[in-house]
Design a protein around this motif. Structure first.
Motif, PDB file in Angstrom:
ATOM      1  N   ALA A 157       0.831  -1.208   0.000  1.00 33.27           N
ATOM      2  CA  ALA A 157       0.000   0.000   0.000  1.00 33.27           C
ATOM      3  C   ALA A 157       0.863   1.255   0.000  1.00 33.27           C
ATOM      4  O   ALA A 157       1.925   1.303   0.634  1.00 33.27           O
ATOM      5  N   PHE A 158       0.371   2.278  -0.706  1.00 22.84           N
ATOM      6  CA  PHE A 158       1.079   3.553  -0.820  1.00 22.84           C
ATOM      7  C   PHE A 158       0.054   4.682  -0.905  1.00 22.84           C
ATOM      8  O   PHE A 158      -1.134   4.445  -1.107  1.00 22.84           O
ATOM      9  N   CYS A 159       0.529   5.915  -0.764  1.00 26.93           N
ATOM     10  CA  CYS A 159      -0.314   7.054  -1.129  1.00 26.93           C
ATOM     11  C   CYS A 159      -0.504   7.002  -2.643  1.00 26.93           C
ATOM     12  O   CYS A 159       0.414   6.618  -3.378  1.00 26.93           O
ATOM     13  N   GLU A 160      -1.663   7.394  -3.113  1.00 25.95           N
ATOM     14  CA  GLU A 160      -1.911   7.381  -4.555  1.00 25.95           C
ATOM     15  C   GLU A 160      -0.875   8.220  -5.300  1.00 25.95           C
ATOM     16  O   GLU A 160      -0.317   7.792  -6.315  1.00 25.95           O
ATOM     17  N   MET A 161      -0.613   9.414  -4.800  1.00 22.17           N
ATOM     18  CA  MET A 161       0.324  10.319  -5.455  1.00 22.17           C
ATOM     19  C   MET A 161       1.738   9.730  -5.480  1.00 22.17           C
ATOM     20  O   MET A 161       2.462   9.861  -6.473  1.00 22.17           O
ATOM     21  N   CYS A 162       2.126   9.058  -4.405  1.00 17.59           N
ATOM     22  CA  CYS A 162       3.483   8.508  -4.300  1.00 17.59           C
ATOM     23  C   CYS A 162       3.721   7.369  -5.288  1.00 17.59           C
ATOM     24  O   CYS A 162       4.731   7.352  -5.998  1.00 17.59           O
ATOM     25  N   ILE A 163       2.798   6.401  -5.334  1.00 16.84           N
ATOM     26  CA  ILE A 163       3.002   5.259  -6.226  1.00 16.84           C
ATOM     27  C   ILE A 163       2.862   5.691  -7.679  1.00 16.84           C
ATOM     28  O   ILE A 163       3.544   5.179  -8.569  1.00 16.84           O
ATOM     29  N   PHE A 164       2.007   6.656  -7.933  1.00 16.92           N
ATOM     30  CA  PHE A 164       1.826   7.184  -9.286  1.00 16.92           C
ATOM     31  C   PHE A 164       3.139   7.786  -9.790  1.00 16.92           C
ATOM     32  O   PHE A 164       3.586   7.509 -10.904  1.00 16.92           O
ATOM     33  N   ASP A 165       3.768   8.591  -8.959  1.00 14.93           N
ATOM     34  CA  ASP A 165       5.023   9.238  -9.341  1.00 14.93           C
ATOM     35  C   ASP A 165       6.155   8.220  -9.445  1.00 14.93           C
ATOM     36  O   ASP A 165       7.016   8.319 -10.318  1.00 14.93           O
ATOM     37  N   SER A 166       6.147   7.224  -8.570  1.00 12.53           N
ATOM     38  CA  SER A 166       7.200   6.208  -8.577  1.00 12.53           C
ATOM     39  C   SER A 166       7.163   5.366  -9.849  1.00 12.53           C
ATOM     40  O   SER A 166       8.209   5.071 -10.446  1.00 12.53           O
ATOM     41  N   LEU A 167       5.956   4.981 -10.273  1.00 10.58           N
ATOM     42  CA  LEU A 167       5.827   4.124 -11.455  1.00 10.58           C
ATOM     43  C   LEU A 167       6.207   4.853 -12.739  1.00 10.58           C
ATOM     44  O   LEU A 167       6.558   4.211 -13.731  1.00 10.58           O
ATOM     45  N   MET A 168       6.144   6.177 -12.727  1.00  9.96           N
ATOM     46  CA  MET A 168       6.582   6.926 -13.903  1.00  9.96           C
ATOM     47  C   MET A 168       8.081   6.762 -14.128  1.00  9.96           C
ATOM     48  O   MET A 168       8.567   6.850 -15.251  1.00  9.96           O
ATOM     49  N   ARG A 169       8.807   6.530 -13.056  1.00 12.06           N
ATOM     50  CA  ARG A 169      10.261   6.392 -13.145  1.00 12.06           C
ATOM     51  C   ARG A 169      10.691   4.946 -13.347  1.00 12.06           C
ATOM     52  O   ARG A 169      11.650   4.666 -14.058  1.00 12.06           O
ATOM     53  N   LYS A 170       9.969   4.041 -12.703  1.00 11.75           N
ATOM     54  CA  LYS A 170      10.289   2.620 -12.847  1.00 11.75           C
ATOM     55  C   LYS A 170       9.049   1.802 -12.552  1.00 11.75           C
ATOM     56  O   LYS A 170       8.450   1.942 -11.478  1.00 11.75           O
ATOM     57  N   ALA A 171       8.662   0.948 -13.494  1.00 10.41           N
ATOM     58  CA  ALA A 171       7.405   0.199 -13.374  1.00 10.41           C
ATOM     59  C   ALA A 171       7.569  -1.039 -12.502  1.00 10.41           C
ATOM     60  O   ALA A 171       7.439  -2.180 -12.958  1.00 10.41           O
ATOM     61  N   GLU A 172       7.864  -0.807 -11.234  1.00  9.05           N
ATOM     62  CA  GLU A 172       7.984  -1.907 -10.289  1.00  9.05           C
ATOM     63  C   GLU A 172       7.571  -1.431  -8.906  1.00  9.05           C
ATOM     64  O   GLU A 172       7.571  -0.234  -8.611  1.00  9.05           O
ATOM     65  N   CYS A 173       7.201  -2.380  -8.050  1.00  9.71           N
ATOM     66  CA  CYS A 173       6.813  -2.040  -6.684  1.00  9.71           C
ATOM     67  C   CYS A 173       8.037  -1.533  -5.926  1.00  9.71           C
ATOM     68  O   CYS A 173       9.078  -2.205  -5.913  1.00  9.71           O
ATOM     69  N   PRO A 174       7.959  -0.382  -5.284  1.00 10.54           N
ATOM     70  CA  PRO A 174       9.105   0.150  -4.543  1.00 10.54           C
ATOM     71  C   PRO A 174       9.516  -0.696  -3.341  1.00 10.54           C
ATOM     72  O   PRO A 174      10.618  -0.538  -2.833  1.00 10.54           O
ATOM     73  N   VAL A 175       8.626  -1.594  -2.904  1.00  4.86           N
ATOM     74  CA  VAL A 175       8.926  -2.413  -1.724  1.00  4.86           C
ATOM     75  C   VAL A 175       9.542  -3.754  -2.109  1.00  4.86           C
ATOM     76  O   VAL A 175      10.638  -4.103  -1.679  1.00  4.86           O
ATOM     77  N   CYS A 176       8.836  -4.522  -2.944  1.00  2.00           N
ATOM     78  CA  CYS A 176       9.301  -5.880  -3.268  1.00  2.00           C
ATOM     79  C   CYS A 176       9.939  -5.986  -4.651  1.00  2.00           C
ATOM     80  O   CYS A 176      10.423  -7.046  -5.032  1.00  2.00           O
ATOM     81  N   ARG A 177       9.906  -4.897  -5.430  1.00  2.00           N
ATOM     82  CA  ARG A 177      10.528  -4.829  -6.764  1.00  2.00           C
ATOM     83  C   ARG A 177       9.855  -5.722  -7.799  1.00  2.00           C
ATOM     84  O   ARG A 177      10.440  -6.014  -8.845  1.00  2.00           O
TER      85      ARG A 177
END
Length: 247
Positions: free
Chosen positions: A81-101
């Motif tokens: 789980a993430f903030c909507e804004m956070c995961i949205f911005d993260s996936l723009m840079r790399k299309a993977e889960c920031p926690v488990c990759r």
């Protein structure tokens, strides 16, 4: 007679004082008792612990990206789980889960409005003044972020920014507008990439909001040329010549 009465009253008062002192000594003796002190301290600690356990642990409501209390909880397919804004911005840079990759291959995320409402209630009920104020500021930040992505007065042939299935922003042209979705064509790409996108989707943004940013990945010219080759093969059944590619 008067003297006898006064003497009797004095005796009663003295007796009361004696009893009072005895009660006081008894109480102090009891309080000085080590076992009693330990029991009182233990009961107090137990009460404090129960109060602490009854309160929510905000540490369990923290987004692993921004390290703030969740704002519009968004869950990926891998269950994080993430903030909507956070995961949205993260996936723009790399299309993977920031926690488990784990690779994220779809835009179908899970939202829970009731969970967001519960978090809001908990913060306002148990948070201190600073936490509540900071939480409100984060809510305003989320609202401003959502407003920045809104496209007003959509029209046929209007160009917009669209996030494609690989989480990369592209310029696209609106071809159809329905009640709940739009049909778009990615500029410079084949028709096989055309798709319907819900009107309320975060994948739609004003032209240039994301495609003009320099800090997020974009398709390179050779990638687009490869897509053109595939489209030509699908249409004509043969490889295009160099002249065709240049045109």
């Amino acid at each position: 007679m008067i003297c006898a009465a006064e003497e009797h009253i004095e005796q009663v008062v003295n007796l009361q004082l004696i009893n009072k002192e005895k009660l006081k000594d008894k109480f102090l003796k009891k309080m000085r008792n080590r076992d009693n002190i330990d029991q009182t301290y233990s009961e107090r600690r137990k009460k404090i612990k129960q109060e602490q356990q009854s309160r929510p642990k905000f540490e369990d409501l923290i987004c692993p990206i921004c390290l703030e209390i969740f704002q519009k909880v968004t869950t990926t397919q891998c269950g994080h789980a993430f903030c909507e804004m956070c995961i949205f911005d993260s996936l723009m840079r790399k299309a993977e889960c920031p926690v488990c990759r784990v690779k994220i291959k779809t835009h179908s995320f899970q939202y829970c409005e009731s969970f967001d409402n519960r978090i809001n209630d908990l913060v306002h009920q148990y948070g201190d003044k600073t936490q509540i104020e900071h939480f409100k500021n984060r809510q305003l930040e989320m609202e401003q972020w959502n407003k920045s992505k809104q496209v007003d007065n959509l029209a046929i042939d209007q160009q917009v920014d669209i996030m494609d299935q690989s989480f990369i922003w592209c310029v696209a042209t609106i071809k159809q507008i329905g009640k709940k979705e739009i049909f778009i064509h990615y500029d410079g790409w084949g028709k096989e990439y055309d798709e319907f996108i819900p009107l309320q989707s975060n994948r739609i943004a004003p032209l240039g909001l994301y495609t003009k940013r320099e800090d997020i990945p974009k398709y390179q010219p050779e990638q687009r040329q490869f897509a053109d080759i595939i489209e030509y093969i699908n249409q004509y059944g043969e490889l295009p010549t160099q002249n065709v590619l240049q045109n």
